[in-house]
Motif scaffolding. Sequence first.
Motif, PDB file in Angstrom:
ATOM      1  N   UNK A   1       0.822  -1.208   0.000  1.00 43.46           N
ATOM      2  CA  UNK A   1       0.000   0.000   0.000  1.00 43.46           C
ATOM      3  C   UNK A   1       0.856   1.258   0.000  1.00 43.46           C
ATOM      4  N   UNK A   2       1.938   1.270   0.768  1.00 41.26           N
ATOM      5  CA  UNK A   2       2.840   2.419   0.742  1.00 41.26           C
ATOM      6  C   UNK A   2       3.448   2.574  -0.643  1.00 41.26           C
ATOM      7  N   UNK A   3       3.879   1.472  -1.233  1.00 40.64           N
ATOM      8  CA  UNK A   3       4.544   1.481  -2.531  1.00 40.64           C
ATOM      9  C   UNK A   3       3.606   1.909  -3.658  1.00 40.64           C
ATOM     10  N   UNK A   4       2.350   1.513  -3.569  1.00 38.49           N
ATOM     11  CA  UNK A   4       1.391   1.784  -4.637  1.00 38.49           C
ATOM     12  C   UNK A   4       0.586   3.059  -4.397  1.00 38.49           C
ATOM     13  N   UNK A   5       0.136   3.262  -3.171  1.00 42.39           N
ATOM     14  CA  UNK A   5      -0.843   4.317  -2.893  1.00 42.39           C
ATOM     15  C   UNK A   5      -0.438   5.191  -1.716  1.00 42.39           C
ATOM     16  N   UNK A   6       0.856   5.330  -1.478  1.00 42.66           N
ATOM     17  CA  UNK A   6       1.321   6.083  -0.328  1.00 42.66           C
ATOM     18  C   UNK A   6       1.620   7.543  -0.624  1.00 42.66           C
ATOM     19  N   UNK A   7       1.305   8.385   0.337  1.00 43.26           N
ATOM     20  CA  UNK A   7       1.716   9.796   0.311  1.00 43.26           C
ATOM     21  C   UNK A   7       2.435  10.088   1.621  1.00 43.26           C
ATOM     22  N   UNK A   8       3.653  10.558   1.529  1.00 42.44           N
ATOM     23  CA  UNK A   8       4.412  10.957   2.705  1.00 42.44           C
ATOM     24  C   UNK A   8       3.919  12.328   3.155  1.00 42.44           C
ATOM     25  N   UNK A   9       3.763  12.484   4.471  1.00 39.71           N
ATOM     26  CA  UNK A   9       3.308  13.757   5.016  1.00 39.71           C
ATOM     27  C   UNK A   9       4.300  14.260   6.060  1.00 39.71           C
ATOM     28  N   UNK A  10       5.424  14.824   5.645  1.00 44.08           N
ATOM     29  CA  UNK A  10       6.282  15.482   6.633  1.00 44.08           C
ATOM     30  C   UNK A  10       5.528  16.657   7.253  1.00 44.08           C
ATOM     31  N   UNK A  11       5.640  16.780   8.576  1.00 45.10           N
ATOM     32  CA  UNK A  11       4.872  17.820   9.270  1.00 45.10           C
ATOM     33  C   UNK A  11       5.679  18.340  10.447  1.00 45.10           C
ATOM     34  N   UNK A  12       5.411  19.593  10.793  1.00 42.78           N
ATOM     35  CA  UNK A  12       6.016  20.178  11.985  1.00 42.78           C
ATOM     36  C   UNK A  12       4.967  20.560  13.015  1.00 42.78           C
ATOM     37  N   UNK A  13       3.691  20.449  12.636  1.00 37.49           N
ATOM     38  CA  UNK A  13       2.592  20.793  13.543  1.00 37.49           C
ATOM     39  C   UNK A  13       1.772  19.537  13.829  1.00 37.49           C
ATOM     40  N   UNK A  14       1.926  18.933  15.007  1.00 36.18           N
ATOM     41  CA  UNK A  14       1.195  17.694  15.318  1.00 36.18           C
ATOM     42  C   UNK A  14      -0.322  17.826  15.244  1.00 36.18           C
ATOM     43  N   UNK A  15      -0.851  19.025  15.454  1.00 30.15           N
ATOM     44  CA  UNK A  15      -2.308  19.193  15.417  1.00 30.15           C
ATOM     45  C   UNK A  15      -2.869  18.884  14.030  1.00 30.15           C
TER      46      UNK A  15
ATOM     47  N   UNK B   1       4.738   8.943  -2.903  1.00 30.03           N
ATOM     48  CA  UNK B   1       5.669   7.839  -3.111  1.00 30.03           C
ATOM     49  C   UNK B   1       4.994   6.692  -3.863  1.00 30.03           C
ATOM     50  N   UNK B   2       3.657   6.674  -3.866  1.00 32.17           N
ATOM     51  CA  UNK B   2       2.923   5.594  -4.508  1.00 32.17           C
ATOM     52  C   UNK B   2       2.761   5.807  -5.997  1.00 32.17           C
ATOM     53  N   UNK B   3       3.320   4.908  -6.807  1.00 32.20           N
ATOM     54  CA  UNK B   3       3.307   5.135  -8.245  1.00 32.20           C
ATOM     55  C   UNK B   3       1.913   5.021  -8.851  1.00 32.20           C
ATOM     56  N   UNK B   4       0.980   4.318  -8.192  1.00 26.90           N
ATOM     57  CA  UNK B   4      -0.392   4.255  -8.707  1.00 26.90           C
ATOM     58  C   UNK B   4      -1.067   5.624  -8.607  1.00 26.90           C
ATOM     59  N   UNK B   5      -0.679   6.434  -7.630  1.00 26.78           N
ATOM     60  CA  UNK B   5      -1.229   7.785  -7.520  1.00 26.78           C
ATOM     61  C   UNK B   5      -0.770   8.637  -8.689  1.00 26.78           C
ATOM     62  N   UNK B   6       0.492   8.531  -9.052  1.00 31.92           N
ATOM     63  CA  UNK B   6       0.981   9.258 -10.221  1.00 31.92           C
ATOM     64  C   UNK B   6       0.229   8.836 -11.475  1.00 31.92           C
ATOM     65  N   UNK B   7      -0.033   7.539 -11.591  1.00 38.34           N
ATOM     66  CA  UNK B   7      -0.723   7.021 -12.772  1.00 38.34           C
ATOM     67  C   UNK B   7      -2.104   7.657 -12.923  1.00 38.34           C
TER      68      UNK B   7
ATOM     69  N   UNK C   1      -8.207   8.058  -2.942  1.00 39.35           N
ATOM     70  CA  UNK C   1      -7.731   8.135  -1.565  1.00 39.35           C
ATOM     71  C   UNK C   1      -6.374   7.460  -1.439  1.00 39.35           C
ATOM     72  N   UNK C   2      -5.497   8.046  -0.656  1.00 35.27           N
ATOM     73  CA  UNK C   2      -4.155   7.498  -0.441  1.00 35.27           C
ATOM     74  C   UNK C   2      -4.045   6.961   0.980  1.00 35.27           C
ATOM     75  N   UNK C   3      -2.955   6.244   1.210  1.00 34.49           N
ATOM     76  CA  UNK C   3      -2.538   5.890   2.556  1.00 34.49           C
ATOM     77  C   UNK C   3      -1.446   6.882   2.946  1.00 34.49           C
ATOM     78  N   UNK C   4      -1.658   7.588   4.051  1.00 36.74           N
ATOM     79  CA  UNK C   4      -0.729   8.639   4.467  1.00 36.74           C
ATOM     80  C   UNK C   4       0.272   8.105   5.473  1.00 36.74           C
ATOM     81  N   UNK C   5       1.526   8.524   5.305  1.00 36.55           N
ATOM     82  CA  UNK C   5       2.569   8.188   6.269  1.00 36.55           C
ATOM     83  C   UNK C   5       3.098   9.488   6.866  1.00 36.55           C
ATOM     84  N   UNK C   6       2.575   9.901   8.036  1.00 36.05           N
ATOM     85  CA  UNK C   6       3.061  11.136   8.671  1.00 36.05           C
ATOM     86  C   UNK C   6       4.498  10.959   9.171  1.00 36.05           C
ATOM     87  N   UNK C   7       5.305  11.997   8.963  1.00 38.63           N
ATOM     88  CA  UNK C   7       6.713  11.963   9.361  1.00 38.63           C
ATOM     89  C   UNK C   7       7.054  13.290  10.032  1.00 38.63           C
ATOM     90  N   UNK C   8       7.354  13.303  11.332  1.00 42.18           N
ATOM     91  CA  UNK C   8       7.695  14.563  11.992  1.00 42.18           C
ATOM     92  C   UNK C   8       9.033  15.107  11.493  1.00 42.18           C
TER      93      UNK C   8
END
Length: 268
Positions: free
Chosen positions: A128-142, A172-178, A188-195
């Motif tokens: 799911x990360x590989x196909x439909x993932x979006x990385x979400x770097x964030x600095x605001x936890x809210x 990061x998910x290549x199916x989203x680009x497609x 809809x994507x699967x989000x990976x939040x990254x502080x």
Amino acid sequence: MSDSFSPLFLSRSPILDTLSWLIPSIDWTTWPTQQQLDTLRRNSLSSSPIPRFIYPETQPASPLYYEQQVFQQHEVPTRFANWHDLFNALCWLTFPHTKWSLNQRHIDELQGQADTRHRTRKRDAATLLDESGILLPYSSPSLIMALIEHDWHTLFVTRRAAWQHEIKPLVIGHAIFERAHQPFIGMTAKALPIPVEPDFFAWPLPEQLRHLDTLIAHQLIQPDFLATPKEMPPLPYLGIPGWHPGNEQLAFYQQTTYFRPRHHTKMS
């Protein structure tokens, strides 16, 4: 997405912005040849070795699973005139450490299975990360709390100005680009939040990508990281400011079949 090729394909949608660093390296006027794919491998964002992208139509059929072929032969089958596979190749250039770590996770899980026909939850999460993932770097936890709680009004309307400055979507998910050239409500994507630290958002895009690639690849080595798909909250990404022309209007976010409220499990 249409099968027809355009040399401006990376500029057609803001959803493709993660790959914009590649634009100076791609001068194709038609679908790339095998030689052009081989040349592209020299443009990775890191020194990590990149597997060869091969057109399977010109090769003997491999008896190996896809993941095994990547792992053992350092070859990524990349079907000619296929957007899904082409974007997969471009993701290898953008996130090479992460892609190798995802491949290693598949291999490790396959080796521990008596019946490889059944996928483990770890493999499901990796796919799911590989196909439909979006990385979400964030600095605001809210902002991430709003995502987890499906508080779409806060995430996309009240805190609209925070996007790109306190939170940034990197696909990061290549199916989203497609799907980017033919978006439809429901994607809809699967989000990976990254502080990250606040200054992250001022870095050049290649530096941001290198940082995240190294960080996620290291995390994927940890056995408890992404043990199940549930660790990645859903993200109706057409709500991201600028990613759909309709989301300039408040009514766009009132489509509850897309921007769904969170259903809390009742305690008995």
